[in-house]
Structure formats: C-alpha cells, structure tokens
Scaffold this motif. Structure first.
Motif, PDB file in Angstrom:
ATOM      1  N   SER A   1     -26.942 -25.728  20.421  1.00 12.70           N
ATOM      2  CA  SER A   1     -27.613 -25.827  21.712  1.00 12.70           C
ATOM      3  C   SER A   1     -26.689 -25.268  22.786  1.00 12.70           C
ATOM      4  O   SER A   1     -25.628 -25.842  23.047  1.00 12.70           O
ATOM      5  N   PRO A   2     -27.065 -24.156  23.417  1.00 11.70           N
ATOM      6  CA  PRO A   2     -26.199 -23.577  24.451  1.00 11.70           C
ATOM      7  C   PRO A   2     -25.945 -24.510  25.621  1.00 11.70           C
ATOM      8  O   PRO A   2     -24.870 -24.497  26.214  1.00 11.70           O
TER       9      PRO A   2
ATOM     10  N   GLU B   1     -35.645 -25.212  24.590  1.00 12.33           N
ATOM     11  CA  GLU B   1     -34.462 -24.392  24.777  1.00 12.33           C
ATOM     12  C   GLU B   1     -34.252 -23.459  23.575  1.00 12.33           C
ATOM     13  O   GLU B   1     -34.288 -23.903  22.426  1.00 12.33           O
ATOM     14  N   PRO B   2     -34.025 -22.156  23.807  1.00 12.97           N
ATOM     15  CA  PRO B   2     -33.705 -21.260  22.690  1.00 12.97           C
ATOM     16  C   PRO B   2     -32.379 -21.668  22.054  1.00 12.97           C
ATOM     17  O   PRO B   2     -31.373 -21.844  22.741  1.00 12.97           O
ATOM     18  N   LEU B   3     -32.382 -21.823  20.750  1.00 19.16           N
ATOM     19  CA  LEU B   3     -31.184 -22.247  20.038  1.00 19.16           C
ATOM     20  C   LEU B   3     -30.409 -21.039  19.516  1.00 19.16           C
ATOM     21  O   LEU B   3     -30.990 -20.010  19.161  1.00 19.16           O
ATOM     22  N   GLY B   4     -29.105 -21.178  19.470  1.00 13.47           N
ATOM     23  CA  GLY B   4     -28.263 -20.148  18.891  1.00 13.47           C
ATOM     24  C   GLY B   4     -27.876 -20.516  17.464  1.00 13.47           C
ATOM     25  O   GLY B   4     -28.270 -21.555  16.931  1.00 13.47           O
ATOM     26  N   THR B   5     -27.123 -19.641  16.823  1.00 14.54           N
ATOM     27  CA  THR B   5     -26.674 -19.877  15.454  1.00 14.54           C
ATOM     28  C   THR B   5     -25.175 -19.624  15.349  1.00 14.54           C
ATOM     29  O   THR B   5     -24.669 -18.629  15.873  1.00 14.54           O
ATOM     30  N   ILE B   6     -24.480 -20.534  14.702  1.00 16.04           N
ATOM     31  CA  ILE B   6     -23.058 -20.363  14.405  1.00 16.04           C
ATOM     32  C   ILE B   6     -22.917 -20.146  12.902  1.00 16.04           C
ATOM     33  O   ILE B   6     -23.421 -20.941  12.102  1.00 16.04           O
ATOM     34  N   THR B   7     -22.268 -19.073  12.523  1.00 20.21           N
ATOM     35  CA  THR B   7     -22.039 -18.775  11.107  1.00 20.21           C
ATOM     36  C   THR B   7     -20.559 -18.990  10.788  1.00 20.21           C
ATOM     37  O   THR B   7     -19.685 -18.389  11.411  1.00 20.21           O
ATOM     38  N   ILE B   8     -20.309 -19.851   9.807  1.00 20.17           N
ATOM     39  CA  ILE B   8     -18.929 -20.176   9.416  1.00 20.17           C
ATOM     40  C   ILE B   8     -18.744 -19.791   7.950  1.00 20.17           C
ATOM     41  O   ILE B   8     -19.528 -20.208   7.086  1.00 20.17           O
TER      42      ILE B   8
END
Length: 826
Positions: A636-637, A787-794
């Motif tokens: 969530s930004p 809210e537009p959600l982002g993505t975290i790539t690990i």
C-alpha cells in the motif's frame, strides 16, 4: 444548536454535514410533546454496533426501512455484511438508481399498486421516482449519495437451493474446520451438533442429540473425520453411515447400538435427499466461505444477501444453522479489534432464537452474541414478534431500536429486555420508558443505546434504495444474471498441480524394487479410497524440502517460507531436472515409512539407487530455487504496509481497511476527549448566560411595569388632587423619572446579556469548526479499498536457502482399466 460532547457528538448534531467519520446517519430527532421532528440529526457511532443491536416493531412500523438505512450507512463506510433475508425485503438493496427516472423504477413496480391509483405502470413509476427525489431532498440527501453507495460496496444475492440468484454450495459446511476450532472441544461439539441436527431436520427427523441414535452416529462420524482433517460431502457421509469408521459407540459395539438393518433406513433417507432432482442445486455455486462472501476478489466490501424466502421451514433452518456456524468459524479466525469489521444481519428472527426451544440455530446465535464483539462483528437482529425472542440471550445487546408495538404483551417483553440490558450498567426508568413506547408511530423509533446517557426518539431518514417490497424469484434472476455472466467471463479454470507432472515411461510394472540401505526412501500418503475398477501404482520421484528466507531491509520484510516439491526421476542423461518439479501441499513429516498394499511399482532408474546422486541433486535444488523462486507481495503506497505471503488481495485490503478504521476511531476518540471538556464548559456558560438573559428580561419587565404604575399614579394625583404642584407631588414625579432611568438600564442589561450569549455561541461554533478541521484530514485520507496497490518482488540469496531433505519417494497413482493413471495423493 450543534453539540460536540463525548456522548452527544455521536447522537444528535445540528442540521449540517452528516457525513461524519465513523457515524451512521439514521434520521432526525422527534419531539414527543409537539409530535414533530426537529432539525437535529441522529447519528449512530459505528463502534457502538460492535456490541450488537436488536430492532423490534410491528408491521408498518418502518422497521425494514430503518434496518435498510443502517445497512446502507455501513456500506458507505466500507463495512461489509452477511444478510439473512427470510421474506425477500432486503433484496431491495439492489434497487439503487442515482438518476431516479421513471424508467429505472418501472420494472420493479407492483401492477396492483398502480391500478389502485388509477395509473399505468409507467405513469406510476414516474410518480414514484418524483416521490423518492422529494423524500431524499427533505432529508438532506442528493442522488449523488446513491451513487456513492453503489461505488462503496457491491450487493449480491445468493439463493441456496435455487438458481434465481447466485447459487451457494453447502459442501464446505461438511469440510473439516480450521485447526483452531478443532482444538476447542466445546466449540467443535457445538458445531457438530448443529450440523447434524440441521441435516436430520432436512430429511424430516426431529433428533435429540442425547437420545437419538441417528444423531449420535452422525456426530461420531463427523468427529472422527474432522479430527483426521478429512473433508466430507453427503455421499461420503452416506457411505460412512452404511460402513461406519468405528466399531464401538460408547461402551457398546456398533451392531448392538445401531444394527446394520436399522441403519439402512437412515442411509435411504439421506440418499433419497441426495438423489432428488432439485438437491443438486445445493451443491453448486460459490463456497459457503464467509471471508469470500464479505468481499470481492479485489477487496471491495459486499452486502451478501442470502434470500431464503423460497425455502420451506426445514430447509431454512438447515441453511441458516450451517451459515451461522460458518460465521462463527470465520469470527474465531480473526484478530481482535474494537472497531466494526463486519455485520451479521438477520431479518425476522422469529423461530431462530426462541425463549424456550433449542433449534440448531440458537446455540451459534447465542455464541456470536457473547463472543463476536471481541472480533469486530456486529450482530443485528430484527423481529415483529417480541414474545418469541430469548431476551436473556439478548441481555448484553448494546442498542435497541424500538418501533410501534402491537400488544401490551409485546411492550412488556420489550421492557423486560431493556431492563435486562440496563442491568449491566446505566439507569433504567421503566415507567418513563413505557410512556415513551406508547407514543411511537410509523417510522418513529426509540433508540436505547448503552453507550449514551439517555434514550433518543427519532424519525428514520429516507432510504436510498427503492423500497418496492419483496422481489420475486424472476426479478432476482433479472438483477443477478448480468453478475453471473460477468463472473463466467472472468472465470479461469485452474490447472491441476498434480496433472502437470510429466508422465514417467513404465519400463516394467511389478513388485517393489530393492534399494541400497544408504538410500532413504519414503511413501507419499494416499488420500481417499481406491476407486472402483482401479489399482494402486507407485512411481519413483525425488522429493525436495527447503526453507527459503526472503529479506528486504528497505521494505522491512523478513519472511521464511517452507517449500516442498517433487520431480520425476528417469534413466535419461539428466535423470533429475528440477525444472520439471511441481509444488505439493504435503510436508516431509507427512511422508510414510511403509506403502499401502497391495500395489504395483514402476522400475527404479539406476541413478536413484546411488546415494551419491542425492548430494548433486541437493546442490541442483539450491541453484534452481535461487534462480526460480521469488516472493511477490502487495504493498500500500499510502500506508507502506505489505501483504503476507499468499495473502489474497481481498484479504490484504480488508486488513488495510480494518487498520484504517481502528486508527480513525482511535483518533476521533482522542479528539473527542480533547474537545469535550472545552465544549462542555462553553455549553455550561451558554446555559448560565441564557438564564441571565431570562432573569434580566424578567427584571426589566417588572421594572417597566413598576415605573409605568408609579409615573401614572403621580400624574393622576397631580391632575385630580391639586390645582398646583406641591413638593410631595414633585418628589413622586422625580422618583418615577428615576424608575424610567432604571427601566432603560435594565433593558441595556438584557442587551448586554444577549450579546454575551451570542459571543459564547460564536465561540462554540468556532470550537466545533476547529474539531471538524482536525478530523478533515481523516476524511480526505486514501481509501484502502480503492487505492491502487503496488508490488514488491523479493528474490532469495543462495545463503538464505536451507535444504531440509532430498529423498527418493514413491508417488501413488490410481490406474484404471484403460491404463490411465491419476495422482492418488490429491
């Protein structure tokens, strides 16, 4: 006058913006002495609903309109709801038309109503649209608020046992509960008892949990299966009744307790129900999963209406009991909160929570009323038959909405319930309350809220939804068909994980191959029984288990994930390729030391019989995991929050919204505590200033009268009594003149006192404005649902991968007469 105290800010505010944080706009206060509504808005704090509510009122009291308004307000606030609708009235939540045109309402007009007015359906629809626009306007609501309601939440109608709305499958109701429920012996017993009682009621058996052999046997079967985490369906239950998995019931052997010949009657009753043409609909559709019903896959709140008007009494009790138990299971899986997370609303509770009898719906309802508040679920129950409610069970209900009642007996029972609710704290005057109840009329309700200082009488606001009465099955079908079509277009058939495993060529099939003692080997457990006409076949595979740590210091993420894969082993140049691996849902601890017999075996490739091969495959697994695995997390930004591994977007958004509501409720409460003493002090000063105005005005009036009398008497004495003006007459005239001066001074005092009141009122208005400004930033905050959600790539480092086991395993398959083999571990 606008008030902003700790209690009053939540109850009545002056006619202004009702879109306050965490409050539901229910209507306007009603003056019982003048029989008129006032301009003061009645706002209900959403947090108060966590302690549940009950609404009682006879037909025509406006009970349905009030409860619909409550659900509309909850939806606007982003609160989802499970709605049980025995009559079909609550399907009106689908009838929201921002344009409010006649053509919008025409399909839902009752032709008989139009005929009574001497109008065509289209003309009557135009008239109704105008009536709705006028009603909304009178209550300070614009059509834009209808659009806001539509944007805030979806409304879906489920019709168990019917395809009119969205079908709902009851299969999940027989699935093994979550481990947390299995560990709670009391809760597990209650769920088993309610499920069995409901099921037997559906086949016409009124079973006592203590005396009935049918009930005891089915309870034993469910307990046995669930303790082993086995999911059941009706077909499996029928098979287990015919061939029970236990040999003793209590201290008696099975045949003594319930002979096979007698059990056959129960088998036939259950089988006839399963084989009935209409019963297949009960098995189709969405799972009875509460989390999925409360929110769409994208996380948008839903008002899930379960319409059961088309069912008979036994079917209603069966479904309602299963649904309540599913809600109870969902509640137990949630984290604790003091904010409102969701609503369970049931209209016409008659027969489901009686004061004496114990239907299967009663126990889960009572449990929810006692325990759900700790998890943020607000239970709202409505009825027009107060005498049929277990008021002892409702003694902890925090809010009572009471409308016009039909009989003195109804009033007495409601007063008993109110008195019981007040026993936990707060004053209760039965005589005063009885007088208030006697004066209620249509759409006039008394709200008794234990969180407030005193009860409030109010008139309910105009509903945003068009209230046309119960919808027919065809009307429900018309409304839900577009949703069914959209879901069909979006549906994606998931591929089977097991089916994706490449087939292994069978060089030979026979006995179990011998393996060297330094090669570890295990057997994947089978699930389910051997299909008719099939045989068990074991194929060799390599099992790999590892712990992978995903670390991202910037995102403050450190997650350890256990992964499990199997991959085929062959006689090719590269016997094992982890690129062909498939994730599995069993762990190393699930593997068994011995096979299921009898069974056939495929040949063991030579590489799998060498211990040194496994060291290389271990290294290959690390390399493959390093290059293949990645952890994708939603973020969530606005809040910088990150989702849990495998957490669906729906669940992540629900968690974000609950956190936002908790933060909002906490901040608003702190603001109230900050401003309440200041506002209370100002209100007290205004009260005293107004008393001063009244006192000064009364003194001025008395002085004016006294001056007039004195001056008049002096003048009369001078005219009538003497020809000339004597000294005494002159003295009286002087006194009268001074009285005139005092009278003028008194009027000036009144003016100054009035100015003081106005100044204090302005200070109060300024303080209220300051309070509103302090909360404005919360109102403008980003909505977690949209809210537009982002993505975290690990991605993991090699040093963060720890292999737990790489071993030979024998994978079981069911091979049919045509030679087709299907995985037996699903």
């Amino acid at each position: 006058m606008s008030v902003c105290g700790h209690n009053s800010i939540r109850k009545i505010v002056a006619m202004q913006d009702y879109e306050r944080l965490g409050t539901f706009y229910l209507g306007r206060s009603f003056d019982m002495s003048t029989r008129k509504r006032t301009d003061d808005l009645v706002l209900y704090d959403s947090k108060d609903l966590v302690t549940h509510a009950v609404c009682v009122g006879m037909t025509g009291s406006g009970k349905t309109g009030l409860c619909l308004a409550l659900l509309e307000e909850a939806a606007i606030d982003g609160i989802p709801a499970i709605i049980i609708d025995p009559k079909g009235d609550l399907t009106n939540l689908l009838l929201t038309f921002p344009n409010l045109q006649g053509e919008d309402l025409a399909p839902w007009i009752n032709e008989d109503d139009a005929l009574k007015k001497g109008l065509t359906v289209s003309d009557y629809a135009v008239q109704q649209a105008a009536l709705w626009r006028k009603g909304l306007n009178e209550w300070g609501q614009s059509p834009d608020r209808i659009q806001r309601l539509r944007d805030a939440a979806d409304v879906v109608v489920y019709t168990p046992g019917s395809n009119a709305g969205l079908p709902i499958s009851i299969l999940k109701s027989f699935a093994a509960p979550a481990p947390s429920l299995l560990e709670d012996t009391e809760m597990l017993g209650d769920r088993i008892s309610a499920t069995v009682t409901s099921l037997l009621g559906l086949v016409g058996i009124d079973a006592d949990p203590i005396q009935s052999r049918e009930h005891i046997l089915l309870s034993t079967i469910l307990n046995w299966a669930w303790q082993q985490a086995k999911d059941l369906d009706l077909a499996a239950i029928i098979q287990y009744v015919q061939s029970p998995p236990v040999s003793r019931i209590g201290v008696l052997d099975l045949e003594s307790f319930y002979p096979t010949k007698d059990r056959f009657g129960l088998v036939m009753a259950l089988n006839n129900m399963l084989a009935a043409p209409g019963f297949s609909v009960w098995m189709e559709g969405d799972a009875l999963d509460i989390g999925q019903r409360l929110r769409s896959p994208a996380g948008k709140p839903q008002l899930a209406v379960f319409s059961i008007a088309h069912l008979n009494d036994a079917e209603r009790m069966f479904f309602v009991s299963l649904l309540l138990n599913q809600v109870l299971g969902w509640v137990r899986a949630q984290s604790g909160t003091t904010s409102l997370r969701a609503i369970l609303y049931m209209d016409e509770i008659f027969g489901y929570l009686p004061p004496v009898a114990n239907p299967p719906s009663k126990k889960p309802l009572l449990t929810l009323l006692k325990q759900a508040r700790a998890f943020g679920l607000g239970v709202v129950l409505a009825t027009q038959n107060p005498v049929d409610l277990d008021y002892k069970g409702l003694s902890n209900t925090g809010t009572w909405f009471i409308g016009r009642l039909q009989t003195e007996r109804d009033k007495a029972r409601v007063l008993d319930g109110l008195e019981g609710a007040a026993a936990g704290g707060g004053a209760f005057n039965r005589q005063t309350m009885e007088q208030m109840l006697a004066g209620l009329g249509s759409r006039i309700f008394l709200m008794h809220n234990t969180h407030e200082d005193a009860p409030v009488v109010f008139q309910t606001r105009w509903a945003l939804s068009y209230l046309c009465g119960p919808l027919t099955r065809n009307q429900i079908k018309t409304l839900m068909d577009p949703i069914k079509a959209a879901r069909a277009r979006e549906a994606v058939t998931p591929s089977s994980a097991c089916a994706a495993i490449p087939a292994v060529p069978l060089a030979a099939v026979g006995r179990r191959p011998a393996t060297p003692p330094d090669v570890s080997q295990f057997f994947i457990p089978t699930r389910g029984g051997l299909p008719t006409g099939s045989e068990l076949l074991y194929r060799p595979a390599i099992f790999g288990a590892a712990t992978v740590n995903f670390v991202d210091a910037k995102a403050n993420v450190e997650i350890a994930e256990n992964v499990h894969f199997i991959t085929p082993v062959t006689d090719e140049a590269v016997p094992v390729s982890w690129d062909n691996a498939q994730a599995v849902d069993f762990t190393a601890s699930d593997l068994e030391q011995s096979p299921v017999e009898p069974a056939l075996y495929a040949d063991l490739p030579a590489a799998a019989a060498k211990a040194k091969s496994f060291a290389g495959w271990n290294k290959d697994l690390v390399t493959w995991l390093y290059g293949t695995l990645q952890l994708d997390l939603l973020c969530s930004p606005s809040t910088k929050s990150v989702s849990h591994p495998n957490e669906a977007e729906r669940d992540f958004r629900a968690r974000l919204q609950l956190a936002a509501h908790e933060y909002r409720d906490d901040l608003v409460e702190r603001l109230r505590q900050k401003y309440a003493p200041k506002i209370a002090a100002l209100q007290e000063r205004i009260r005293k200033a107004q008393q001063a105005v009244e006192r000064e005005a009364e003194q001025a009036k008395q002085q004016q009268v006294q001056t007039a009398l004195s001056f008049g008497a002096t003048l009369l004495s001078a005219v009538i009594g003497r020809k000339t003006l004597s000294a005494s007459t002159l003295g009286r005239a002087t006194t009268a003149a001074r009285g005139v001066s005092r009278s003028m001074k008194e009027r000036q005092d009144v003016g100054r006192a009035q100015e003081s009141v106005e100044a204090l009122q302005q200070q109060l208005a300024d303080l209220n404005a300051e309070f509103e400004t302090a909360t404005a930033e919360l109102r403008a905050a980003v909505d977690p649902v949209t809210e537009p959600l982002g993505t975290i790539t690990i991605r993991p480092k090699k040093t963060h991968i720890s292999v737990q086991l790489v071993s030979l395993v024998w994978a079981p398959y069911w091979r049919d007469a045509q030679g087709v083999a299907t995985p037996a571990w699903e």
